[in-house]
Scaffold this motif. Structure first.
Motif, mmCIF file in Angstrom:
data_model
loop_
_atom_site.group_PDB
_atom_site.id
_atom_site.type_symbol
_atom_site.label_atom_id
_atom_site.label_comp_id
_atom_site.label_asym_id
_atom_site.label_seq_id
_atom_site.Cartn_x
_atom_site.Cartn_y
_atom_site.Cartn_z
ATOM 1 N N CYS A 39 0.858 -1.186 0.000
ATOM 2 C CA CYS A 39 0.000 0.000 0.000
ATOM 3 C C CYS A 39 0.897 1.241 0.000
ATOM 4 C CB CYS A 39 -0.886 -0.017 1.249
ATOM 5 S SG CYS A 39 -1.703 1.566 1.539
ATOM 6 N N CYS A 96 0.370 2.892 3.901
ATOM 7 C CA CYS A 96 0.767 2.211 5.140
ATOM 8 C C CYS A 96 1.822 1.120 4.933
ATOM 9 C CB CYS A 96 -0.455 1.632 5.842
ATOM 10 S SG CYS A 96 -1.218 0.265 4.939
ATOM 11 N N THR A 147 -2.744 -5.801 0.734
ATOM 12 C CA THR A 147 -3.934 -5.200 1.351
ATOM 13 C C THR A 147 -4.734 -4.356 0.355
ATOM 14 O OG1 THR A 147 -2.671 -3.275 2.044
ATOM 15 C CG2 THR A 147 -2.893 -5.076 3.649
ATOM 16 N N CYS A 186 -7.297 0.256 0.445
ATOM 17 C CA CYS A 186 -6.458 -0.573 1.292
ATOM 18 C C CYS A 186 -7.290 -1.078 2.462
ATOM 19 C CB CYS A 186 -5.270 0.255 1.792
ATOM 20 S SG CYS A 186 -4.292 -0.634 3.032
ATOM 21 N N CYS A 200 -5.284 0.423 6.012
ATOM 22 C CA CYS A 200 -5.396 1.821 6.429
ATOM 23 C C CYS A 200 -6.667 2.495 5.911
ATOM 24 C CB CYS A 200 -4.163 2.615 6.002
ATOM 25 S SG CYS A 200 -4.019 2.818 4.213
HETATM 26 ZN ZN LIG Z 1 -2.788 0.984 3.454
#
Ligand SMILES: [Zn+2]
Length: 208
Positions: free
Chosen positions: A22, A25, A30, A58, A61
């Motif tokens: 991601c 994050c 994710t 995501c 996050c």
């Molecule tokens: Zn993320």
């Protein structure tokens, strides 16, 4: 009927972008994507697809990303996702094309039929006519001899070609007797003044 033209989005594929992190994050695996196909519709009948739409977020996050925000690698992976263009998005177009093809075919069939029937008038035929003043009507064939065609004209006129068939009632043919030579009849057809022939007699007849 109200005709609505617009676009709609249809979710055609969802998945996870594997082995990518991601951008926010940095967690791996994710990123989830949803691919939508945008299609135009006519009163909710799909006509054809016009584009693709991708939504990425995501799961860690919860950030949502635009396609442009992602690394080239991720963009490439997304581009490689196979999305079938489902046929139903074309259903309206397919129907329209089929309808037009049918109408054209039908038109030529009718024209063809008239070009054959005109050469051999028989008693009971109804000829749809177009007059030079713009009105329409029809005439019934009463008798046919070697060189003449005896007809009765309809007492009524129509404004539109599709209304002519409605005039075809026995009581509408009374005293307007008109005789033509066979050559005149052919000439009227060639000049597009005879536009359609309705043959009621199913008896086969041969001209010679
Ligand atoms: Zn993320």
């Amino acid at each position: 009927m109200m005709i609505l033209v617009g676009t709609r989005d249809s979710n055609v594929k969802n998945g996870t972008i594997l082995n990518e992190k991601c951008p926010k994050c940095n967690e791996e695996n994710t990123l989830h994507f949803s691919i939508y196909r945008r299609y135009t519709h006519l009163t909710l009948i799909p006509l054809f697809p016009v584009g693709k739409l991708v939504v990425i977020n995501c799961s860690h996050c919860k950030e949502t990303f635009d396609y442009e925000d992602l690394s080239e690698n991720i963009q490439l992976k997304l581009r490689n996702e196979k999305v079938d263009t489902t046929l139903w998005m074309f259903s309206g177009s397919i129907f329209l094309v089929a309808f037009i093809a049918f109408s054209i075919n039908n038109y030529f069939d009718k024209k063809d039929e008239t070009s054959i029937l005109i050469k051999n008038p028989i008693e009971g035929d109804v000829y749809n006519l177009k007059f030079s003043n713009g009105y329409y009507s029809n005439m019934r064939i009463d008798k046919v001899t070697k060189d003449s065609v005896y007809t009765t004209h309809n007492n009524f006129d129509a404004y539109m070609p599709y209304e002519i068939d409605d005039l075809d009632k026995p009581e509408n043919f009374s005293d307007q007797k008109v005789n033509y030579s066979r050559r005149d009849i052919l000439k009227l057809y060639q000049e597009d003044k005879i536009i359609k022939i309705i043959r009621k007699s199913k008896k086969l007849s041969f001209s010679n």
